[in-house]
Motif scaffolding. Structure first.
Motif, PDB file in Angstrom:
ATOM      1  N   LEU A   8       0.818  -1.217   0.000  1.00  0.00           N
ATOM      2  CA  LEU A   8       0.000   0.000   0.000  1.00  0.00           C
ATOM      3  C   LEU A   8       0.853   1.269   0.000  1.00  0.00           C
ATOM      4  O   LEU A   8       0.343   2.358   0.279  1.00  0.00           O
ATOM      5  CB  LEU A   8      -0.927   0.014   1.226  1.00  0.00           C
ATOM      6  N   SER A   9       2.120   1.147  -0.352  1.00  0.00           N
ATOM      7  CA  SER A   9       3.015   2.311  -0.332  1.00  0.00           C
ATOM      8  C   SER A   9       2.467   3.435  -1.214  1.00  0.00           C
ATOM      9  O   SER A   9       2.212   3.247  -2.402  1.00  0.00           O
ATOM     10  CB  SER A   9       4.402   1.922  -0.833  1.00  0.00           C
ATOM     11  N   GLY A  10       2.268   4.592  -0.606  1.00  0.00           N
ATOM     12  CA  GLY A  10       1.865   5.773  -1.361  1.00  0.00           C
ATOM     13  C   GLY A  10       0.434   5.796  -1.834  1.00  0.00           C
ATOM     14  O   GLY A  10       0.066   6.646  -2.656  1.00  0.00           O
ATOM     15  N   CYS A  11      -0.404   4.887  -1.347  1.00  0.00           N
ATOM     16  CA  CYS A  11      -1.809   4.920  -1.771  1.00  0.00           C
ATOM     17  C   CYS A  11      -2.738   4.691  -0.581  1.00  0.00           C
ATOM     18  O   CYS A  11      -2.326   4.176   0.462  1.00  0.00           O
ATOM     19  CB  CYS A  11      -2.088   3.906  -2.873  1.00  0.00           C
ATOM     20  N   GLY A  12      -3.994   5.060  -0.766  1.00  0.00           N
ATOM     21  CA  GLY A  12      -4.954   5.018   0.330  1.00  0.00           C
ATOM     22  C   GLY A  12      -5.644   3.688   0.533  1.00  0.00           C
ATOM     23  O   GLY A  12      -6.086   3.369   1.635  1.00  0.00           O
ATOM     24  N   ALA A  13      -5.757   2.882  -0.549  1.00  0.00           N
ATOM     25  CA  ALA A  13      -6.493   1.632  -0.424  1.00  0.00           C
ATOM     26  C   ALA A  13      -6.174   0.691  -1.578  1.00  0.00           C
ATOM     27  O   ALA A  13      -5.796   1.132  -2.668  1.00  0.00           O
ATOM     28  CB  ALA A  13      -7.997   1.905  -0.388  1.00  0.00           C
ATOM     29  N   ALA A  14      -6.338  -0.595  -1.324  1.00  0.00           N
ATOM     30  CA  ALA A  14      -6.336  -1.610  -2.379  1.00  0.00           C
ATOM     31  C   ALA A  14      -7.776  -2.058  -2.545  1.00  0.00           C
ATOM     32  O   ALA A  14      -8.487  -2.292  -1.554  1.00  0.00           O
ATOM     33  CB  ALA A  14      -5.438  -2.789  -2.003  1.00  0.00           C
ATOM     34  N   CYS A  15      -8.226  -2.194  -3.787  1.00  0.00           N
ATOM     35  CA  CYS A  15      -9.642  -2.425  -4.039  1.00  0.00           C
ATOM     36  C   CYS A  15      -9.844  -3.133  -5.373  1.00  0.00           C
ATOM     37  O   CYS A  15      -8.900  -3.335  -6.138  1.00  0.00           O
ATOM     38  CB  CYS A  15     -10.397  -1.103  -4.029  1.00  0.00           C
ATOM     39  N   VAL A  16     -11.085  -3.485  -5.650  1.00  0.00           N
ATOM     40  CA  VAL A  16     -11.459  -4.181  -6.887  1.00  0.00           C
ATOM     41  C   VAL A  16     -12.399  -3.276  -7.681  1.00  0.00           C
ATOM     42  O   VAL A  16     -13.286  -2.623  -7.109  1.00  0.00           O
ATOM     43  CB  VAL A  16     -12.149  -5.522  -6.581  1.00  0.00           C
ATOM     44  N   GLU A  17     -12.217  -3.254  -8.984  1.00  0.00           N
ATOM     45  CA  GLU A  17     -13.089  -2.433  -9.825  1.00  0.00           C
ATOM     46  C   GLU A  17     -14.545  -2.890  -9.700  1.00  0.00           C
ATOM     47  O   GLU A  17     -14.834  -4.076  -9.575  1.00  0.00           O
ATOM     48  CB  GLU A  17     -12.645  -2.495 -11.284  1.00  0.00           C
ATOM     49  N   ASP A  18     -15.431  -1.941  -9.756  1.00  0.00           N
ATOM     50  CA  ASP A  18     -16.863  -2.213  -9.652  1.00  0.00           C
ATOM     51  C   ASP A  18     -17.412  -2.699 -10.988  1.00  0.00           C
ATOM     52  O   ASP A  18     -16.925  -2.319 -12.053  1.00  0.00           O
ATOM     53  CB  ASP A  18     -17.597  -0.932  -9.235  1.00  0.00           C
ATOM     54  N   ILE A  19     -18.463  -3.522 -10.943  1.00  0.00           N
ATOM     55  CA  ILE A  19     -19.097  -4.023 -12.159  1.00  0.00           C
ATOM     56  C   ILE A  19     -19.604  -2.865 -13.018  1.00  0.00           C
ATOM     57  O   ILE A  19     -19.704  -2.973 -14.243  1.00  0.00           O
ATOM     58  CB  ILE A  19     -20.265  -4.990 -11.814  1.00  0.00           C
ATOM     59  N   GLY A  20     -19.882  -1.706 -12.396  1.00  0.00           N
ATOM     60  CA  GLY A  20     -20.394  -0.547 -13.143  1.00  0.00           C
ATOM     61  C   GLY A  20     -19.331   0.443 -13.582  1.00  0.00           C
ATOM     62  O   GLY A  20     -19.650   1.582 -13.955  1.00  0.00           O
ATOM     63  N   LYS A  21     -18.072   0.016 -13.607  1.00  0.00           N
ATOM     64  CA  LYS A  21     -16.968   0.932 -13.874  1.00  0.00           C
ATOM     65  C   LYS A  21     -16.994   1.529 -15.278  1.00  0.00           C
ATOM     66  O   LYS A  21     -16.371   2.566 -15.523  1.00  0.00           O
ATOM     67  CB  LYS A  21     -15.639   0.214 -13.680  1.00  0.00           C
ATOM     68  N   ASP A  22     -17.701   0.901 -16.212  1.00  0.00           N
ATOM     69  CA  ASP A  22     -17.722   1.394 -17.594  1.00  0.00           C
ATOM     70  C   ASP A  22     -18.848   2.393 -17.861  1.00  0.00           C
ATOM     71  O   ASP A  22     -18.996   2.871 -18.988  1.00  0.00           O
ATOM     72  CB  ASP A  22     -17.831   0.223 -18.579  1.00  0.00           C
ATOM     73  N   GLU A  23     -19.632   2.707 -16.853  1.00  0.00           N
ATOM     74  CA  GLU A  23     -20.751   3.626 -17.026  1.00  0.00           C
ATOM     75  C   GLU A  23     -20.258   5.073 -16.987  1.00  0.00           C
ATOM     76  O   GLU A  23     -19.838   5.570 -15.948  1.00  0.00           O
ATOM     77  CB  GLU A  23     -21.796   3.389 -15.938  1.00  0.00           C
ATOM     78  N   ASP A  24     -20.326   5.746 -18.129  1.00  0.00           N
ATOM     79  CA  ASP A  24     -19.825   7.125 -18.231  1.00  0.00           C
ATOM     80  C   ASP A  24     -20.506   8.070 -17.253  1.00  0.00           C
ATOM     81  O   ASP A  24     -19.908   9.037 -16.770  1.00  0.00           O
ATOM     82  CB  ASP A  24     -20.008   7.652 -19.659  1.00  0.00           C
ATOM     83  N   GLU A  25     -21.771   7.793 -16.971  1.00  0.00           N
ATOM     84  CA  GLU A  25     -22.554   8.674 -16.100  1.00  0.00           C
ATOM     85  C   GLU A  25     -21.893   8.882 -14.751  1.00  0.00           C
ATOM     86  O   GLU A  25     -21.954   9.986 -14.188  1.00  0.00           O
ATOM     87  CB  GLU A  25     -23.959   8.080 -15.920  1.00  0.00           C
ATOM     88  N   ARG A  26     -21.245   7.868 -14.231  1.00  0.00           N
ATOM     89  CA  ARG A  26     -20.628   7.985 -12.906  1.00  0.00           C
ATOM     90  C   ARG A  26     -19.544   9.054 -12.888  1.00  0.00           C
ATOM     91  O   ARG A  26     -19.448   9.852 -11.956  1.00  0.00           O
ATOM     92  CB  ARG A  26     -20.054   6.640 -12.465  1.00  0.00           C
ATOM     93  N   TYR A  27     -18.723   9.072 -13.926  1.00  0.00           N
ATOM     94  CA  TYR A  27     -17.601  10.014 -13.980  1.00  0.00           C
ATOM     95  C   TYR A  27     -18.084  11.425 -14.287  1.00  0.00           C
ATOM     96  O   TYR A  27     -17.543  12.408 -13.760  1.00  0.00           O
ATOM     97  CB  TYR A  27     -16.587   9.540 -15.019  1.00  0.00           C
ATOM     98  N   GLU A  28     -19.111  11.525 -15.129  1.00  0.00           N
ATOM     99  CA  GLU A  28     -19.686  12.838 -15.436  1.00  0.00           C
ATOM    100  C   GLU A  28     -20.324  13.435 -14.190  1.00  0.00           C
ATOM    101  O   GLU A  28     -20.189  14.634 -13.917  1.00  0.00           O
ATOM    102  CB  GLU A  28     -20.728  12.687 -16.548  1.00  0.00           C
TER     103      GLU A  28
END
Length: 306
Positions: free
Chosen positions: A124-144
Protein backbone atom coordinates in the motif's frame (compact mmCIF):
# COMPACT_ATOMS: atom_id res chain seq x y z
CA UNK A 1 -2.27 -9.92 13.30
CA UNK A 2 -4.87 -9.30 10.60
CA UNK A 3 -7.25 -6.46 11.42
CA UNK A 4 -10.78 -6.60 9.98
CA UNK A 5 -13.36 -3.81 10.15
CA UNK A 6 -17.12 -3.98 9.63
CA UNK A 7 -19.73 -1.28 10.10
CA UNK A 8 -23.20 -2.57 10.90
CA UNK A 9 -26.35 -1.90 12.84
CA UNK A 10 -28.37 -4.38 14.92
CA UNK A 11 -30.31 -5.56 11.86
CA UNK A 12 -27.17 -7.08 10.39
CA UNK A 13 -25.90 -9.19 13.30
CA UNK A 14 -26.86 -12.48 11.61
CA UNK A 15 -25.14 -11.57 8.36
CA UNK A 16 -22.06 -10.23 10.14
CA UNK A 17 -21.88 -13.53 12.01
CA UNK A 18 -21.86 -15.44 8.72
CA UNK A 19 -19.12 -13.22 7.29
CA UNK A 20 -16.95 -13.67 10.39
CA UNK A 21 -17.40 -17.44 10.68
CA UNK A 22 -16.50 -17.88 7.02
CA UNK A 23 -13.41 -15.72 7.61
CA UNK A 24 -12.34 -17.67 10.71
CA UNK A 25 -12.98 -21.09 9.15
CA UNK A 26 -10.84 -20.37 6.11
CA UNK A 27 -8.05 -18.52 7.90
CA UNK A 28 -7.37 -20.72 10.91
CA UNK A 29 -3.64 -20.03 10.92
CA UNK A 30 -4.13 -16.28 11.20
CA UNK A 31 -4.52 -14.20 14.33
CA UNK A 32 -7.49 -11.96 13.63
CA UNK A 33 -8.89 -8.94 15.42
CA UNK A 34 -12.29 -7.74 14.23
CA UNK A 35 -13.30 -4.13 14.75
CA UNK A 36 -17.08 -3.64 14.71
CA UNK A 37 -18.29 -0.07 14.27
CA UNK A 38 -21.98 0.46 15.02
CA UNK A 39 -24.44 3.06 16.34
CA UNK A 40 -25.38 0.63 19.14
CA UNK A 41 -25.38 -3.12 19.79
CA UNK A 42 -26.90 -4.88 22.77
CA UNK A 43 -24.80 -6.99 25.14
CA UNK A 44 -26.48 -10.07 23.68
CA UNK A 45 -25.49 -9.11 20.12
CA UNK A 46 -21.93 -8.39 21.20
CA UNK A 47 -21.75 -11.74 22.98
CA UNK A 48 -22.83 -13.58 19.81
CA UNK A 49 -19.93 -12.17 17.80
CA UNK A 50 -17.40 -12.62 20.60
CA UNK A 51 -18.49 -16.21 21.16
CA UNK A 52 -18.08 -16.99 17.47
CA UNK A 53 -14.51 -15.64 17.50
CA UNK A 54 -13.38 -17.22 20.76
CA UNK A 55 -12.99 -20.87 19.60
CA UNK A 56 -10.57 -19.68 16.91
CA UNK A 57 -8.56 -17.62 19.37
CA UNK A 58 -9.66 -14.40 17.70
CA UNK A 59 -10.87 -11.13 19.19
CA UNK A 60 -13.78 -8.77 18.51
CA UNK A 61 -13.72 -5.10 19.56
CA UNK A 62 -16.65 -2.70 19.42
CA UNK A 63 -16.78 1.03 18.69
CA UNK A 64 -19.77 3.35 19.14
CA UNK A 65 -19.01 6.73 17.55
CA UNK A 66 -20.89 9.86 18.72
CA UNK A 67 -24.29 10.28 17.10
CA UNK A 68 -23.35 13.56 15.45
CA UNK A 69 -20.37 12.07 13.57
CA UNK A 70 -22.51 11.32 10.51
CA UNK A 71 -24.84 14.31 10.76
CA UNK A 72 -23.71 15.84 7.46
CA UNK A 73 -24.43 12.67 5.44
CA UNK A 74 -27.66 11.17 4.11
CA UNK A 75 -28.65 8.00 2.30
CA UNK A 76 -29.13 8.66 -1.40
CA UNK A 77 -29.85 5.21 -2.84
CA UNK A 78 -30.91 1.78 -1.51
CA UNK A 79 -32.34 3.44 1.60
CA UNK A 80 -34.60 0.46 2.30
CA UNK A 81 -31.63 -1.87 2.83
CA UNK A 82 -28.75 0.45 3.70
CA UNK A 83 -28.45 2.31 6.99
CA UNK A 84 -26.47 5.40 7.89
CA UNK A 85 -23.85 3.06 9.39
CA UNK A 86 -22.50 2.64 5.86
CA UNK A 87 -20.80 6.05 6.18
CA UNK A 88 -18.71 4.95 9.16
CA UNK A 89 -16.12 3.53 6.74
CA UNK A 90 -15.43 7.09 5.51
CA UNK A 91 -14.51 8.00 9.08
CA UNK A 92 -12.35 5.02 10.06
CA UNK A 93 -9.21 7.13 10.44
CA UNK A 94 -10.87 9.02 13.31
CA UNK A 95 -12.79 6.06 14.79
CA UNK A 96 -10.23 3.25 14.90
CA UNK A 97 -7.16 3.32 17.20
CA UNK A 98 -4.16 5.30 15.96
CA UNK A 99 -2.01 2.23 16.59
CA UNK A 100 -3.64 0.53 13.58
CA UNK A 101 -1.66 1.12 10.40
CA UNK A 102 -4.10 -0.65 8.09
CA UNK A 103 -7.39 -2.53 8.19
CA UNK A 104 -9.34 -4.76 5.82
CA UNK A 105 -12.88 -3.48 5.57
CA UNK A 106 -15.60 -6.02 4.70
CA UNK A 107 -19.28 -5.51 4.00
CA UNK A 108 -21.44 -8.08 5.75
CA UNK A 109 -23.14 -9.45 2.65
CA UNK A 110 -19.93 -11.38 2.07
CA UNK A 111 -18.57 -14.86 2.64
CA UNK A 112 -14.84 -15.58 2.74
CA UNK A 113 -13.97 -18.80 0.91
CA UNK A 114 -10.18 -18.87 1.20
CA UNK A 115 -6.95 -17.52 2.64
CA UNK A 116 -6.84 -13.70 2.68
CA UNK A 117 -3.20 -13.34 3.72
CA UNK A 118 -2.03 -12.53 0.18
CA UNK A 119 -4.53 -9.68 -0.03
CA UNK A 120 -3.65 -8.48 3.47
CA UNK A 121 0.01 -8.23 2.44
CA UNK A 122 -0.68 -6.07 -0.63
CA UNK A 123 1.81 -3.22 -0.93
CA UNK A 124 0.00 0.00 0.00
CA UNK A 125 3.01 2.31 -0.33
CA UNK A 126 1.86 5.77 -1.36
CA UNK A 127 -1.81 4.92 -1.77
CA UNK A 128 -4.95 5.02 0.33
CA UNK A 129 -6.49 1.63 -0.42
CA UNK A 130 -6.34 -1.61 -2.38
CA UNK A 131 -9.64 -2.43 -4.04
CA UNK A 132 -11.46 -4.18 -6.89
CA UNK A 133 -13.09 -2.43 -9.83
CA UNK A 134 -16.86 -2.21 -9.65
CA UNK A 135 -19.10 -4.02 -12.16
CA UNK A 136 -20.39 -0.55 -13.14
CA UNK A 137 -16.97 0.93 -13.87
CA UNK A 138 -17.72 1.39 -17.59
CA UNK A 139 -20.75 3.63 -17.03
CA UNK A 140 -19.82 7.12 -18.23
CA UNK A 141 -22.55 8.67 -16.10
CA UNK A 142 -20.63 7.98 -12.91
CA UNK A 143 -17.60 10.01 -13.98
CA UNK A 144 -19.69 12.84 -15.44
CA UNK A 145 -21.69 13.08 -12.23
CA UNK A 146 -18.69 12.87 -9.88
CA UNK A 147 -16.49 15.10 -12.07
CA UNK A 148 -13.34 13.02 -12.34
CA UNK A 149 -11.62 11.30 -15.26
CA UNK A 150 -12.75 7.83 -16.35
CA UNK A 151 -9.13 6.72 -16.63
CA UNK A 152 -9.11 6.56 -12.81
CA UNK A 153 -11.89 3.93 -12.99
CA UNK A 154 -14.40 3.22 -10.19
CA UNK A 155 -14.10 0.69 -7.36
CA UNK A 156 -16.55 -1.26 -5.26
CA UNK A 157 -16.26 -0.08 -1.65
CA UNK A 158 -17.55 -3.29 -0.07
CA UNK A 159 -14.02 -4.69 0.25
CA UNK A 160 -11.21 -2.24 0.97
CA UNK A 161 -7.72 -2.78 2.30
CA UNK A 162 -7.31 0.63 3.91
CA UNK A 163 -4.00 2.36 4.59
CA UNK A 164 -5.03 4.13 7.79
CA UNK A 165 -1.72 5.98 8.10
CA UNK A 166 -2.33 7.46 4.64
CA UNK A 167 -5.94 8.33 5.53
CA UNK A 168 -4.81 10.17 8.64
CA UNK A 169 -2.04 12.04 6.83
CA UNK A 170 -4.35 13.12 4.00
CA UNK A 171 -7.42 13.63 6.21
CA UNK A 172 -9.66 11.39 4.10
CA UNK A 173 -12.48 11.70 6.63
CA UNK A 174 -12.43 15.50 6.37
CA UNK A 175 -12.31 15.32 2.57
CA UNK A 176 -15.40 13.10 2.55
CA UNK A 177 -17.34 15.49 4.76
CA UNK A 178 -16.34 18.54 2.72
CA UNK A 179 -17.21 16.94 -0.59
CA UNK A 180 -20.63 15.78 0.60
CA UNK A 181 -21.43 19.19 2.06
CA UNK A 182 -20.28 20.96 -1.11
CA UNK A 183 -21.74 18.63 -3.75
CA UNK A 184 -24.55 16.56 -2.19
CA UNK A 185 -26.35 16.43 -5.54
CA UNK A 186 -23.44 14.48 -7.08
CA UNK A 187 -23.66 11.61 -4.61
CA UNK A 188 -25.83 8.65 -5.62
CA UNK A 189 -24.12 5.52 -4.32
CA UNK A 190 -23.58 6.95 -0.85
CA UNK A 191 -20.13 6.46 0.73
CA UNK A 192 -18.93 4.47 -2.28
CA UNK A 193 -19.22 7.56 -4.48
CA UNK A 194 -17.50 9.68 -1.85
CA UNK A 195 -14.54 7.36 -1.48
CA UNK A 196 -14.15 7.01 -5.24
CA UNK A 197 -13.87 10.78 -5.58
CA UNK A 198 -11.50 11.27 -2.66
CA UNK A 199 -9.27 8.30 -3.57
CA UNK A 200 -9.60 8.56 -7.37
CA UNK A 201 -5.82 8.79 -7.85
CA UNK A 202 -4.71 7.19 -4.60
CA UNK A 203 -5.61 3.50 -4.89
CA UNK A 204 -4.31 0.24 -6.31
CA UNK A 205 -6.49 -2.35 -8.02
CA UNK A 206 -6.30 -6.05 -7.14
CA UNK A 207 -7.79 -9.12 -8.91
CA UNK A 208 -11.52 -9.89 -8.91
CA UNK A 209 -11.07 -12.86 -6.58
CA UNK A 210 -10.79 -10.41 -3.69
CA UNK A 211 -14.27 -8.99 -4.30
CA UNK A 212 -16.30 -11.16 -6.69
CA UNK A 213 -19.50 -9.14 -7.07
CA UNK A 214 -22.96 -10.37 -8.03
CA UNK A 215 -22.84 -8.61 -11.40
CA UNK A 216 -19.98 -10.79 -12.62
CA UNK A 217 -22.29 -13.82 -12.41
CA UNK A 218 -25.07 -12.20 -14.44
CA UNK A 219 -26.37 -13.48 -17.76
CA UNK A 220 -24.26 -12.41 -20.72
CA UNK A 221 -20.97 -12.07 -18.85
CA UNK A 222 -19.61 -15.00 -20.88
CA UNK A 223 -19.93 -12.84 -24.01
CA UNK A 224 -18.04 -9.94 -22.43
CA UNK A 225 -14.84 -11.70 -21.37
CA UNK A 226 -11.98 -12.79 -23.65
CA UNK A 227 -11.41 -16.20 -22.04
CA UNK A 228 -14.68 -17.58 -20.69
CA UNK A 229 -13.28 -20.84 -19.31
CA UNK A 230 -10.61 -19.03 -17.29
CA UNK A 231 -13.15 -16.48 -16.04
CA UNK A 232 -15.57 -19.28 -15.18
CA UNK A 233 -12.93 -20.77 -12.88
CA UNK A 234 -12.60 -17.40 -11.16
CA UNK A 235 -16.37 -17.27 -10.68
CA UNK A 236 -16.42 -20.77 -9.24
CA UNK A 237 -13.51 -20.17 -6.86
CA UNK A 238 -13.46 -16.60 -5.50
CA UNK A 239 -11.73 -15.89 -2.21
CA UNK A 240 -14.16 -13.13 -1.24
CA UNK A 241 -17.71 -13.64 -2.53
CA UNK A 242 -19.79 -10.48 -2.38
CA UNK A 243 -23.59 -10.64 -2.76
CA UNK A 244 -23.88 -7.06 -3.96
CA UNK A 245 -27.42 -7.15 -5.36
CA UNK A 246 -30.01 -9.79 -4.49
CA UNK A 247 -29.03 -11.30 -1.13
CA UNK A 248 -28.95 -15.06 -0.55
CA UNK A 249 -31.34 -14.65 2.37
CA UNK A 250 -33.97 -13.16 0.01
CA UNK A 251 -36.62 -15.70 -0.98
CA UNK A 252 -36.07 -15.04 -4.69
CA UNK A 253 -32.27 -15.18 -4.78
CA UNK A 254 -31.02 -17.09 -7.82
CA UNK A 255 -27.30 -16.53 -7.25
CA UNK A 256 -25.47 -19.72 -8.31
CA UNK A 257 -23.34 -19.65 -5.13
CA UNK A 258 -26.08 -18.64 -2.69
CA UNK A 259 -25.68 -21.88 -0.73
CA UNK A 260 -22.22 -20.79 0.40
CA UNK A 261 -24.00 -18.35 2.69
CA UNK A 262 -26.05 -21.14 4.29
CA UNK A 263 -23.02 -23.35 4.76
CA UNK A 264 -21.62 -20.78 7.17
CA UNK A 265 -24.99 -19.68 8.56
CA UNK A 266 -25.31 -23.20 9.93
CA UNK A 267 -22.18 -22.57 12.02
CA UNK A 268 -23.92 -19.70 13.82
CA UNK A 269 -26.84 -19.46 16.28
CA UNK A 270 -29.11 -19.16 13.21
CA UNK A 271 -28.40 -22.73 12.12
CA UNK A 272 -31.22 -24.10 9.94
CA UNK A 273 -32.82 -20.73 9.23
CA UNK A 274 -33.98 -20.47 5.61
CA UNK A 275 -36.08 -17.94 3.67
CA UNK A 276 -38.28 -20.72 2.22
CA UNK A 277 -39.41 -22.15 5.54
CA UNK A 278 -43.06 -21.22 4.93
CA UNK A 279 -45.48 -22.34 2.22
CA UNK A 280 -46.13 -18.69 1.35
CA UNK A 281 -42.43 -17.98 0.66
CA UNK A 282 -42.03 -21.17 -1.38
CA UNK A 283 -45.08 -20.25 -3.47
CA UNK A 284 -43.74 -16.73 -4.05
CA UNK A 285 -40.43 -18.15 -5.22
CA UNK A 286 -42.15 -20.65 -7.53
CA UNK A 287 -44.21 -17.88 -9.16
CA UNK A 288 -41.06 -15.77 -9.53
CA UNK A 289 -39.07 -18.59 -11.12
CA UNK A 290 -41.68 -20.04 -13.51
CA UNK A 291 -41.00 -17.58 -16.39
CA UNK A 292 -37.30 -18.47 -16.22
CA UNK A 293 -37.97 -22.21 -16.04
CA UNK A 294 -40.25 -22.02 -19.08
CA UNK A 295 -37.79 -19.93 -21.06
CA UNK A 296 -40.15 -16.95 -21.20
CA UNK A 297 -37.49 -14.72 -19.65
CA UNK A 298 -33.73 -14.72 -20.06
CA UNK A 299 -31.92 -16.26 -17.09
CA UNK A 300 -30.59 -13.79 -14.55
CA UNK A 301 -27.34 -15.64 -14.02
CA UNK A 302 -24.84 -17.34 -16.29
CA UNK A 303 -24.73 -21.14 -16.33
CA UNK A 304 -21.51 -22.05 -14.52
CA UNK A 305 -21.82 -25.67 -15.61
CA UNK A 306 -20.76 -24.84 -19.16
Amino acid sequence: MIHIACNIDANFIQHCAVTLVSLFENNKRADICVHIVAPYLSEADQAILRNLAAPYGNEVCFYYPPKDLLQCFSIKKFGKRISMATYYRCMFSSILPESLEKVLYLDCDIVILGDISEFWNTDLSGCGAACVEDIGKDEDERYERLHYDKSCSYFNAGVLLINLDYWRKHKVDVQCVRYFETYPERIQFNDQDLLNVVLCKDKVFVPLKWNMQDGFYRYGIDKRVADWQAFREELLHPVILHYTNKKPWNYDSMHPLRNEYYKYLDMTPWKGKRPLSSVKERLKRYIKCVPYLLGLRKPKYVNLGK
